[in-house]
Design a protein around this motif. Structure first.
Motif, PDB file in Angstrom:
ATOM      1  N   GLY A 131       0.767  -1.235   0.000  1.00 47.19           N
ATOM      2  CA  GLY A 131       0.000   0.000   0.000  1.00 47.19           C
ATOM      3  C   GLY A 131       0.796   1.282   0.000  1.00 47.19           C
ATOM      4  O   GLY A 131       0.226   2.374   0.148  1.00 47.19           O
ATOM      5  N   PHE A 132       2.119   1.183  -0.185  1.00 50.08           N
ATOM      6  CA  PHE A 132       2.962   2.378  -0.196  1.00 50.08           C
ATOM      7  C   PHE A 132       3.332   2.764  -1.627  1.00 50.08           C
ATOM      8  O   PHE A 132       3.459   1.904  -2.498  1.00 50.08           O
ATOM      9  N   GLU A 133       3.527   4.057  -1.852  1.00 49.86           N
ATOM     10  CA  GLU A 133       4.070   4.494  -3.138  1.00 49.86           C
ATOM     11  C   GLU A 133       5.588   4.383  -3.066  1.00 49.86           C
ATOM     12  O   GLU A 133       6.206   4.706  -2.047  1.00 49.86           O
ATOM     13  N   ALA A 134       6.186   3.915  -4.170  1.00 48.65           N
ATOM     14  CA  ALA A 134       7.634   3.693  -4.177  1.00 48.65           C
ATOM     15  C   ALA A 134       8.203   3.973  -5.561  1.00 48.65           C
ATOM     16  O   ALA A 134       7.488   3.952  -6.560  1.00 48.65           O
ATOM     17  N   GLY A 135       9.490   4.215  -5.591  1.00 45.94           N
ATOM     18  CA  GLY A 135      10.212   4.406  -6.839  1.00 45.94           C
ATOM     19  C   GLY A 135      11.277   3.343  -6.994  1.00 45.94           C
ATOM     20  O   GLY A 135      11.655   2.672  -6.019  1.00 45.94           O
ATOM     21  N   LEU A 136      11.762   3.163  -8.218  1.00 45.95           N
ATOM     22  CA  LEU A 136      12.753   2.130  -8.503  1.00 45.95           C
ATOM     23  C   LEU A 136      13.749   2.608  -9.549  1.00 45.95           C
ATOM     24  O   LEU A 136      13.367   3.199 -10.560  1.00 45.95           O
ATOM     25  N   PHE A 137      15.037   2.338  -9.300  1.00 48.53           N
ATOM     26  CA  PHE A 137      16.089   2.477 -10.302  1.00 48.53           C
ATOM     27  C   PHE A 137      16.672   1.092 -10.527  1.00 48.53           C
ATOM     28  O   PHE A 137      17.254   0.506  -9.602  1.00 48.53           O
ATOM     29  N   SER A 138      16.550   0.551 -11.739  1.00 49.35           N
ATOM     30  CA  SER A 138      17.082  -0.784 -12.000  1.00 49.35           C
ATOM     31  C   SER A 138      17.605  -0.911 -13.421  1.00 49.35           C
ATOM     32  O   SER A 138      17.360  -0.049 -14.271  1.00 49.35           O
ATOM     33  N   THR A 139      18.303  -1.995 -13.678  1.00 51.15           N
ATOM     34  CA  THR A 139      18.833  -2.277 -15.011  1.00 51.15           C
ATOM     35  C   THR A 139      17.711  -2.425 -16.028  1.00 51.15           C
ATOM     36  O   THR A 139      17.854  -2.032 -17.190  1.00 51.15           O
ATOM     37  N   VAL A 140      16.584  -2.993 -15.596  1.00 49.67           N
ATOM     38  CA  VAL A 140      15.468  -3.263 -16.508  1.00 49.67           C
ATOM     39  C   VAL A 140      14.675  -1.997 -16.798  1.00 49.67           C
ATOM     40  O   VAL A 140      14.388  -1.677 -17.958  1.00 49.67           O
ATOM     41  N   ALA A 141      14.285  -1.269 -15.756  1.00 52.63           N
ATOM     42  CA  ALA A 141      13.476  -0.057 -15.929  1.00 52.63           C
ATOM     43  C   ALA A 141      13.496   0.764 -14.649  1.00 52.63           C
ATOM     44  O   ALA A 141      13.801   0.245 -13.567  1.00 52.63           O
ATOM     45  N   ASN A 142      13.181   2.043 -14.780  1.00 54.95           N
ATOM     46  CA  ASN A 142      12.988   2.911 -13.629  1.00 54.95           C
ATOM     47  C   ASN A 142      11.488   3.167 -13.479  1.00 54.95           C
ATOM     48  O   ASN A 142      10.757   3.203 -14.478  1.00 54.95           O
ATOM     49  N   TYR A 143      11.050   3.343 -12.228  1.00 53.23           N
ATOM     50  CA  TYR A 143       9.629   3.597 -11.982  1.00 53.23           C
ATOM     51  C   TYR A 143       9.441   4.745 -11.007  1.00 53.23           C
ATOM     52  O   TYR A 143      10.156   4.842 -10.002  1.00 53.23           O
ATOM     53  N   ILE A 144       8.489   5.608 -11.326  1.00 58.61           N
ATOM     54  CA  ILE A 144       7.994   6.614 -10.389  1.00 58.61           C
ATOM     55  C   ILE A 144       6.581   6.181 -10.054  1.00 58.61           C
ATOM     56  O   ILE A 144       5.656   6.385 -10.852  1.00 58.61           O
ATOM     57  N   GLY A 145       6.404   5.515  -8.929  1.00 55.40           N
ATOM     58  CA  GLY A 145       5.121   4.882  -8.647  1.00 55.40           C
ATOM     59  C   GLY A 145       4.848   3.846  -9.717  1.00 55.40           C
ATOM     60  O   GLY A 145       5.668   2.961  -9.961  1.00 55.40           O
ATOM     61  N   ALA A 146       3.707   3.957 -10.394  1.00 57.75           N
ATOM     62  CA  ALA A 146       3.363   2.993 -11.443  1.00 57.75           C
ATOM     63  C   ALA A 146       3.893   3.409 -12.814  1.00 57.75           C
ATOM     64  O   ALA A 146       3.815   2.642 -13.770  1.00 57.75           O
ATOM     65  N   ARG A 147       4.460   4.620 -12.904  1.00 57.69           N
ATOM     66  CA  ARG A 147       4.913   5.136 -14.208  1.00 57.69           C
ATOM     67  C   ARG A 147       6.302   4.616 -14.547  1.00 57.69           C
ATOM     68  O   ARG A 147       7.245   4.811 -13.784  1.00 57.69           O
ATOM     69  N   ARG A 148       6.405   3.950 -15.689  1.00 54.83           N
ATOM     70  CA  ARG A 148       7.663   3.347 -16.113  1.00 54.83           C
ATOM     71  C   ARG A 148       8.482   4.320 -16.955  1.00 54.83           C
ATOM     72  O   ARG A 148       7.953   5.020 -17.824  1.00 54.83           O
ATOM     73  N   GLY A 172       4.432  11.551  -4.477  1.00 58.92           N
ATOM     74  CA  GLY A 172       3.975  10.932  -3.236  1.00 58.92           C
ATOM     75  C   GLY A 172       4.706   9.672  -2.828  1.00 58.92           C
ATOM     76  O   GLY A 172       4.260   8.949  -1.923  1.00 58.92           O
ATOM     77  N   CYS A 173       5.841   9.383  -3.469  1.00 53.78           N
ATOM     78  CA  CYS A 173       6.609   8.186  -3.099  1.00 53.78           C
ATOM     79  C   CYS A 173       7.249   8.370  -1.723  1.00 53.78           C
ATOM     80  O   CYS A 173       7.810   9.423  -1.422  1.00 53.78           O
ATOM     81  N   GLN A 174       7.174   7.321  -0.918  1.00 54.38           N
ATOM     82  CA  GLN A 174       7.802   7.322   0.398  1.00 54.38           C
ATOM     83  C   GLN A 174       9.114   6.539   0.396  1.00 54.38           C
ATOM     84  O   GLN A 174       9.991   6.793   1.218  1.00 54.38           O
ATOM     85  N   TYR A 175       9.212   5.586  -0.525  1.00 52.26           N
ATOM     86  CA  TYR A 175      10.384   4.717  -0.593  1.00 52.26           C
ATOM     87  C   TYR A 175      10.999   4.760  -1.989  1.00 52.26           C
ATOM     88  O   TYR A 175      10.312   5.006  -2.980  1.00 52.26           O
ATOM     89  N   CYS A 176      12.305   4.490  -2.048  1.00 49.19           N
ATOM     90  CA  CYS A 176      12.985   4.349  -3.337  1.00 49.19           C
ATOM     91  C   CYS A 176      14.028   3.253  -3.199  1.00 49.19           C
ATOM     92  O   CYS A 176      14.808   3.242  -2.234  1.00 49.19           O
ATOM     93  N   PHE A 177      14.034   2.339  -4.156  1.00 54.89           N
ATOM     94  CA  PHE A 177      14.974   1.223  -4.153  1.00 54.89           C
ATOM     95  C   PHE A 177      15.842   1.316  -5.397  1.00 54.89           C
ATOM     96  O   PHE A 177      15.336   1.494  -6.505  1.00 54.89           O
ATOM     97  N   MET A 178      17.135   1.203  -5.215  1.00 57.35           N
ATOM     98  CA  MET A 178      18.077   1.525  -6.275  1.00 57.35           C
ATOM     99  C   MET A 178      19.189   0.491  -6.397  1.00 57.35           C
ATOM    100  O   MET A 178      19.822   0.117  -5.418  1.00 57.35           O
ATOM    101  N   GLU A 179      19.410   0.013  -7.629  1.00 55.53           N
ATOM    102  CA  GLU A 179      20.622  -0.753  -7.906  1.00 55.53           C
ATOM    103  C   GLU A 179      21.798   0.219  -7.900  1.00 55.53           C
ATOM    104  O   GLU A 179      21.736   1.276  -8.536  1.00 55.53           O
ATOM    105  N   VAL A 180      22.859  -0.154  -7.206  1.00 55.28           N
ATOM    106  CA  VAL A 180      24.053   0.680  -7.148  1.00 55.28           C
ATOM    107  C   VAL A 180      25.212  -0.103  -7.767  1.00 55.28           C
ATOM    108  O   VAL A 180      25.717  -1.057  -7.177  1.00 55.28           O
TER     109      VAL A 180
END
Length: 485
Positions: A131-148, A172-180
């Motif tokens: 139930g949380f909004e989150a962001g992602l940085f990855s080799t496959v794709a980056n996401y801002i919430g549901a937006r790729r 409104g993202c509270q979390y961000c997970f990132m490949e480093v």
């Protein structure tokens, strides 16, 4: 718009030459983008030195220049900000310019040779499932919430990182997970970021074309943990001999995970099959559609990080059971005549060995494993014979083929892989340069119940040949040939 004098608040300045009231509203390290109202940062890169492009940046209309060395040529009305390390300054300035978005997020970085994409992506999906909004940085794709957003690098440059993180906060993202990546650490792309946690997966043979020695590779990874604050957590895989090495000088709260020995977070595989596995995580059972010891470690890292981020164990386990495999990571495709194809991104000897061992632990007598594998061009050549040896040692048959040959001759890469195979095992090996033909051959020689592993490219939907990217997707090719049978 901000004034050049604002840079003093973001990074250490040695000297400012010129008008400190000049304004800018963009930052770039690419002279081609150094247009009006832009601060051009001259960074010494791997292949080129941004200082050589200062004249071009000024000609393109940039408002100010940040550099380590001021050019001899004089430029009127262009202020020069002089720093000790422009790569470091770029990260710190980008962070400050976008309002330090990493400080408004629970930012967790994942580093290591294998497993980064899986762990970061699963954490992103886990928290969204909870139930949380989150962001992602990855080799496959980056996401801002549901937006790729498309991903061009495992870890983007500092300007892109901070710009996207600001968008995450605003969304409104509270979390961000990132490949480093080790490249990002070494090139100071993550300078200026505040991490809430760091995860170490494992360390094996990779990127020696860049780092030159394994010791330099280890030190690059370790820098990430050295930089964590005492308010952050460090979560390391102690099944890897370098796990505790990573945190020798770490100020963060150190936590461990393991499937083989003692750890703060412990898992055991109770049952495993191609459909999934039953795990015991910190004495609680959970069913997951993932398989293999390496995935047990990945899921344990996800579980541990979620707990360290304050989520209740029962909630995490429930969400963990609903997760599915990451794009191009142990992705299975089954034919109508009983052949199973597995597509996996494994492109290092250790990752390939883990995938092959997992398949061999599950496959039954009479089922052959046919492995299709290549090695990337213009990359670490020393791992090529090792990858071929790992493939032959664990497979019934092996087809050596092209990966992304880039500027190299694909046949030469295959010949270098063949050097890792002893003479008696060469009877198990066929080389087919054309990747589609190699996959087709593997399918044609398979029988009911056999398993075909197509390794190396995973989620990638292109093949790079002589600097040109051609559309190519292992999964599409497999489905096309299966449908023709």
């Amino acid at each position: 718009m901000v004034g050049v004098n604002k840079i003093y608040e973001w990074t250490k300045v040695k000297e400012l030459i010129g008008n400190n009231q000049v304004l800018f509203n963009e930052i770039t390290f690419d002279s081609r983008k150094a247009v009006e109202s832009t601060l051009f940062v001259a960074v010494k890169g791997v292949h080129v030195d941004g200082h050589d492009y200062i004249a071009k940046a000024v000609a393109n209309g940039c408002s100010a220049v940040l550099c380590e060395n001021v050019p001899q040529e004089k430029y009127e009305n262009i202020p020069f900000v002089v720093v000790e390390d422009s790569a470091l300054a770029l990260g710190e300035i980008a962070s400050g310019f976008y309002g330090n978005p990493s400080q408004e997020l629970e930012l967790v970085g994942v580093t290591g040779t294998n497993g980064k994409t899986t762990i970061a992506t699963l954490l992103y999906e886990l928290f969204r499932n909870m139930g949380f909004e989150a962001g992602l940085f990855s080799t496959v794709a980056n996401y801002i919430g549901a937006r790729r957003l498309d991903s061009t690098h495992t870890t983007p440059d500092p300007v892109a990182l901070n710009k996207i993180m600001r968008e995450m906060v605003d969304a409104g993202c509270q979390y961000c997970f990132m490949e480093v990546s080790s490249h990002a650490i070494d090139q100071k792309r993550i300078a200026g970021l505040k991490y809430m946690g760091g995860i170490f997966t494992n360390l094996s043979h990779d990127h020696l074309d860049y780092h030159k020695t394994f010791d330099a590779y280890i030190k690059a990874k370790k820098q990430f943990f050295d930089s964590l604050s005492k308010e952050a957590f460090a979560l390391v895989n102690v099944d890897d001999k370098n796990g505790m090495v990573m945190v020798q000088n770490c100020k963060a709260d150190i936590n461990t995970y393991s499937i083989r020995s003692m750890g703060d977070f412990k898992a055991k595989i109770i049952e495993s099959m191609f459909e999934g596995m039953q795990l015991l995580i910190n004495n609680q059972e959970v069913w997951t559609p993932f398989i293999g010891k390496f995935n047990a470690q990945n899921l344990l890292a996800v579980y541990g990080a979620a707990i360290k981020l304050g989520r209740p164990a029962d909630e995490v386990l429930l969400s963990l059971s609903k997760l599915h495999s990451v794009d191009g990571r142990f992705q299975t495709i089954r034919s109508s005549n009983g052949v199973t194809a597995i597509v996996d991104y494994a492109h290092t000897p250790d990752a390939l060995k883990n995938v092959i061992e997992t398949i061999n632990q599950i496959r039954q007598p009479g089922q052959d494993l046919i492995t299709v594998v290549g090695a990337g061009g213009d990359r670490d050549k020393t791992k090529r014979p090792e990858m071929a040896k790992v493939s032959v040692d664990g497979s019934s048959k092996v087809i050596l083929t092209s990966d992304n040959p880039r500027s190299e001759n694909p046949q030469t890469i295959i010949e270098e892989m063949m050097e890792g195979i002893d003479f008696k095992n060469r009877i198990k090996v066929v080389s087919i340069t054309d990747r589609k033909e190699a996959i087709k051959t593997a399918i044609l020689i398979s029988k009911r119940g056999d398993i075909i592993l197509v390794a190396g490219k995973g989620h990638e939907d292109y093949q790079e040949i002589n600097g040109v990217k051609h559309h190519f997707d292992d999964r599409e090719v497999i489905k096309e040939i299966f449908d023709m049978q």
